[in-house]
Design a protein around this motif. Structure first.
Motif, PDB file in Angstrom:
ATOM      1  N   ASN A   1       0.846  -1.196   0.000  1.00 40.24           N
ATOM      2  CA  ASN A   1       0.000   0.000   0.000  1.00 40.24           C
ATOM      3  C   ASN A   1       0.883   1.249   0.000  1.00 40.24           C
ATOM      4  OD1 ASN A   1      -1.890  -2.209   1.108  1.00 40.24           O
ATOM      5  ND2 ASN A   1      -3.307  -0.544   0.636  1.00 40.24           N
ATOM      6  N   SER A   2       0.266   2.385  -0.250  1.00 41.73           N
ATOM      7  CA  SER A   2       1.006   3.647  -0.309  1.00 41.73           C
ATOM      8  C   SER A   2       0.254   4.715   0.475  1.00 41.73           C
ATOM      9  CB  SER A   2       1.205   4.082  -1.771  1.00 41.73           C
ATOM     10  OG  SER A   2      -0.031   4.157  -2.455  1.00 41.73           O
ATOM     11  N   GLN A   3       0.972   5.777   0.786  1.00 38.30           N
ATOM     12  CA  GLN A   3       0.436   6.838   1.623  1.00 38.30           C
ATOM     13  C   GLN A   3       0.686   8.209   1.015  1.00 38.30           C
ATOM     14  OE1 GLN A   3       2.402   5.796   5.561  1.00 38.30           O
ATOM     15  NE2 GLN A   3       0.505   6.720   6.264  1.00 38.30           N
ATOM     16  N   GLN A   4      -0.047   9.186   1.517  1.00 38.00           N
ATOM     17  CA  GLN A   4       0.238  10.593   1.273  1.00 38.00           C
ATOM     18  C   GLN A   4       0.294  11.269   2.641  1.00 38.00           C
ATOM     19  OE1 GLN A   4      -3.230  11.153  -1.338  1.00 38.00           O
ATOM     20  NE2 GLN A   4      -1.810  11.761  -2.948  1.00 38.00           N
ATOM     21  N   LEU A   5       1.473  11.747   3.014  1.00 37.46           N
ATOM     22  CA  LEU A   5       1.648  12.371   4.317  1.00 37.46           C
ATOM     23  C   LEU A   5       2.189  13.785   4.171  1.00 37.46           C
ATOM     24  CD1 LEU A   5       3.186   9.559   6.570  1.00 37.46           C
ATOM     25  CD2 LEU A   5       0.823  10.392   6.531  1.00 37.46           C
ATOM     26  N   ASP A   6       2.001  14.577   5.214  1.00 38.06           N
ATOM     27  CA  ASP A   6       2.446  15.962   5.217  1.00 38.06           C
ATOM     28  C   ASP A   6       3.951  16.041   4.986  1.00 38.06           C
ATOM     29  OD1 ASP A   6       1.650  18.880   6.111  1.00 38.06           O
ATOM     30  OD2 ASP A   6       3.546  18.397   7.095  1.00 38.06           O
TER      31      ASP A   6
ATOM     32  N   LEU B   1       4.217   8.586  -0.786  1.00 43.31           N
ATOM     33  CA  LEU B   1       5.154   7.696  -0.118  1.00 43.31           C
ATOM     34  C   LEU B   1       4.782   6.250  -0.393  1.00 43.31           C
ATOM     35  CD1 LEU B   1       5.274   9.461   3.355  1.00 43.31           C
ATOM     36  CD2 LEU B   1       7.110   9.470   1.658  1.00 43.31           C
ATOM     37  N   ALA B   2       5.770   5.439  -0.660  1.00 45.60           N
ATOM     38  CA  ALA B   2       5.566   4.001  -0.748  1.00 45.60           C
ATOM     39  C   ALA B   2       5.605   3.405   0.653  1.00 45.60           C
ATOM     40  CB  ALA B   2       6.643   3.367  -1.617  1.00 45.60           C
ATOM     41  N   CYS B   3       5.101   2.187   0.790  1.00 39.24           N
ATOM     42  CA  CYS B   3       5.315   1.361   1.984  1.00 39.24           C
ATOM     43  C   CYS B   3       5.820   0.020   1.455  1.00 39.24           C
ATOM     44  CB  CYS B   3       4.042   1.204   2.799  1.00 39.24           C
ATOM     45  SG  CYS B   3       3.489   2.727   3.599  1.00 39.24           S
ATOM     46  N   ARG B   4       7.067   0.029   1.036  1.00 35.74           N
ATOM     47  CA  ARG B   4       7.632  -1.073   0.243  1.00 35.74           C
ATOM     48  C   ARG B   4       8.180  -2.188   1.134  1.00 35.74           C
ATOM     49  NH1 ARG B   4      10.630   1.967  -2.307  1.00 35.74           N
ATOM     50  NH2 ARG B   4       9.369   2.349  -4.145  1.00 35.74           N
ATOM     51  N   CYS B   5       8.028  -3.411   0.654  1.00 36.06           N
ATOM     52  CA  CYS B   5       8.515  -4.605   1.334  1.00 36.06           C
ATOM     53  C   CYS B   5       9.520  -5.305   0.426  1.00 36.06           C
ATOM     54  CB  CYS B   5       7.362  -5.558   1.644  1.00 36.06           C
ATOM     55  SG  CYS B   5       5.853  -4.743   2.233  1.00 36.06           S
ATOM     56  N   LEU B   6      10.247  -6.264   0.985  1.00 32.56           N
ATOM     57  CA  LEU B   6      11.220  -7.013   0.212  1.00 32.56           C
ATOM     58  C   LEU B   6      11.022  -8.503   0.454  1.00 32.56           C
ATOM     59  CD1 LEU B   6      13.717  -7.132  -1.626  1.00 32.56           C
ATOM     60  CD2 LEU B   6      15.139  -6.921   0.431  1.00 32.56           C
ATOM     61  N   LEU B   7      10.756  -9.244  -0.613  1.00 32.41           N
ATOM     62  CA  LEU B   7      10.641 -10.702  -0.544  1.00 32.41           C
ATOM     63  C   LEU B   7      11.991 -11.304  -0.922  1.00 32.41           C
ATOM     64  CD1 LEU B   7       8.949 -13.323  -0.264  1.00 32.41           C
ATOM     65  CD2 LEU B   7       8.416 -13.082  -2.717  1.00 32.41           C
ATOM     66  N   VAL B   8      12.514 -12.137  -0.044  1.00 29.57           N
ATOM     67  CA  VAL B   8      13.782 -12.826  -0.287  1.00 29.57           C
ATOM     68  C   VAL B   8      13.489 -14.327  -0.328  1.00 29.57           C
ATOM     69  CG1 VAL B   8      16.144 -13.214   0.486  1.00 29.57           C
ATOM     70  CG2 VAL B   8      15.006 -11.017   0.966  1.00 29.57           C
TER      71      VAL B   8
ATOM     72  N   GLU C   1      -8.519   7.485   5.468  1.00 27.20           N
ATOM     73  CA  GLU C   1      -8.452   8.829   4.897  1.00 27.20           C
ATOM     74  C   GLU C   1      -7.575   9.731   5.765  1.00 27.20           C
ATOM     75  OE1 GLU C   1     -11.441  12.497   3.575  1.00 27.20           O
ATOM     76  OE2 GLU C   1     -12.261  10.578   4.239  1.00 27.20           O
ATOM     77  N   ARG C   2      -7.705   9.622   7.084  1.00 21.65           N
ATOM     78  CA  ARG C   2      -6.916  10.471   7.981  1.00 21.65           C
ATOM     79  C   ARG C   2      -5.433  10.255   7.790  1.00 21.65           C
ATOM     80  NH1 ARG C   2      -7.894   9.818  14.315  1.00 21.65           N
ATOM     81  NH2 ARG C   2      -9.959  10.572  13.651  1.00 21.65           N
ATOM     82  N   TYR C   3      -5.033   8.999   7.606  1.00 23.74           N
ATOM     83  CA  TYR C   3      -3.618   8.680   7.500  1.00 23.74           C
ATOM     84  C   TYR C   3      -3.129   8.578   6.062  1.00 23.74           C
ATOM     85  CZ  TYR C   3      -3.600   7.953  12.526  1.00 23.74           C
ATOM     86  OH  TYR C   3      -3.702   8.139  13.884  1.00 23.74           O
TER      87      TYR C   3
ATOM     88  N   ILE D   1       1.886  -0.746   5.189  1.00 21.76           N
ATOM     89  CA  ILE D   1       0.798  -0.254   6.039  1.00 21.76           C
ATOM     90  C   ILE D   1      -0.443  -1.121   5.935  1.00 21.76           C
ATOM     91  CG2 ILE D   1      -0.200   1.348   4.350  1.00 21.76           C
ATOM     92  CD1 ILE D   1      -0.493   3.357   6.686  1.00 21.76           C
ATOM     93  N   GLY D   2      -0.589  -1.839   4.814  1.00 20.26           N
ATOM     94  CA  GLY D   2      -1.743  -2.709   4.653  1.00 20.26           C
ATOM     95  C   GLY D   2      -3.044  -1.949   4.518  1.00 20.26           C
ATOM     96  N   ALA D   3      -4.131  -2.636   4.861  1.00 24.70           N
ATOM     97  CA  ALA D   3      -5.476  -2.075   4.664  1.00 24.70           C
ATOM     98  C   ALA D   3      -6.351  -2.309   5.887  1.00 24.70           C
ATOM     99  CB  ALA D   3      -6.115  -2.703   3.426  1.00 24.70           C
ATOM    100  N   PHE D   4      -5.737  -2.334   7.065  1.00 25.17           N
ATOM    101  CA  PHE D   4      -6.482  -2.656   8.289  1.00 25.17           C
ATOM    102  C   PHE D   4      -7.337  -1.507   8.795  1.00 25.17           C
ATOM    103  CE2 PHE D   4      -2.812  -0.461   9.899  1.00 25.17           C
ATOM    104  CZ  PHE D   4      -3.254   0.178  11.047  1.00 25.17           C
TER     105      PHE D   4
END
Length: 282
Positions: free
Chosen positions: A9-14, A41-48, A71-73, A61-64
């Protein structure tokens, strides 16, 4: 060993919060803000994938979040993007053997939970051990008022009940390759765990929130979210010096454009990054 960046998931922050001590006139050259002063902003993960094991560094960040909190975050997508990206590889969360979490702030660990559906929180990755630094785990269980809102109490309860949390304080657990190593950082939050993976091109460090993206490689730049900015600057300087000497690179969780890069330094002594040839991450 196969390395695959995945979106969580991705975000938009101040932008002011993300660049802390830097004025907008400077940080807006790095990332362009929208009308609400937010930057992407990305919320990037790495699969090894190595030696028959699938290891996931972070879950994004997921979708919890319920819709109003999403919306707030500034969470952009309603669905659980990490699960979709795993599915595109023919995998599910049940196929992951180990999840390594640098720290338990929700933008790095929220993807451990299933997407919000109005019911109780549900923990994913049923066959995985969850590796986290001992101090970071204790911080999550006993947060300071300043960052209490960054943790997910229901998730911590579920993690405890799973019996699969491995708290580490330096030694790499048996569920991870023996040639991996950890760095610890306290500047952003106490006990943050930075995983170093050896590659043929040099060591790769999952930089988490010590260096969330390429703009933050510049040593004086910190975030408003950092607990101890001066300590973070010292930790960043030391990590970059070490990686430069070993021709290593950084994996970025929050950079919206760049998954990883090699550490370099210019003629004025200022650190920067350049593209490198690490397979899957160039």
């Amino acid at each position: 060993m196969k390395l695959t960046p995945l979106n969580g998931n991705s975000q938009q922050l101040d932008g002011g919060a993300m660049f802390g001590n830097a004025p907008r006139a400077l940080w807006s050259r790095y990332l362009t803000p929208d009308a609400l002063n937010r930057i992407p902003l990305a919320c990037r993960c790495l699969l090894v994938e190595t030696a028959g094991r699938r290891i996931l560094l972070e879950t994004g960040i997921g979708a919890f979040f319920a819709p109003e909190l999403r919306e707030r975050y500034g969470v952009v997508e309603a669905g659980h993007v990490l699960l979709d990206e795993l599915a595109a590889l023919g995998l599910s969360d049940a196929d992951i053997d180990v999840v390594v979490i640098s720290h338990l702030h929700f933008d790095h660990a929220g993807g451990l939970l299933a997407a919000w559906d109005g019911g109780p929180a549900r923990l994913l990755f049923p066959n995985a051990n969850y590796v986290v630094g001992r101090e970071a785990w204790q911080r999550a269980l006993n947060p300071h008022p300043r960052d209490r809102a960054s943790f997910i109490p229901d998730m911590l309860t579920l993690l405890q009940a799973s019996g699969r949390v491995l708290e580490v304080d330096g030694k790499v657990p048996d569920c991870l390759p023996a040639n991996w190593r950890f760095h610890f950082s306290d500047g952003h939050t106490p006990g943050m765990l930075l995983t170093e993976i050896p590659t043929a091109e040099g060591p790769l460090v999952f930089a988490a929130d010590l260096i969330p993206g390429a703009p933050w490689v510049h040593v004086p730049i910190t975030m408003g979210y950092d607990r101890y900015p001066e300590l973070l600057i010292d930790e960043k300087q030391a990590l970059l010096e070490g990686l430069l000497a070993r021709e290593g690179g950084l994996f970025f969780t929050h950079d919206p454009h760049l998954a990883s890069a090699k550490v370099v330094r210019d003629g004025k002594g200022r650190f920067g990054v350049e593209k490198w040839n690490c397979p899957g991450l160039g």
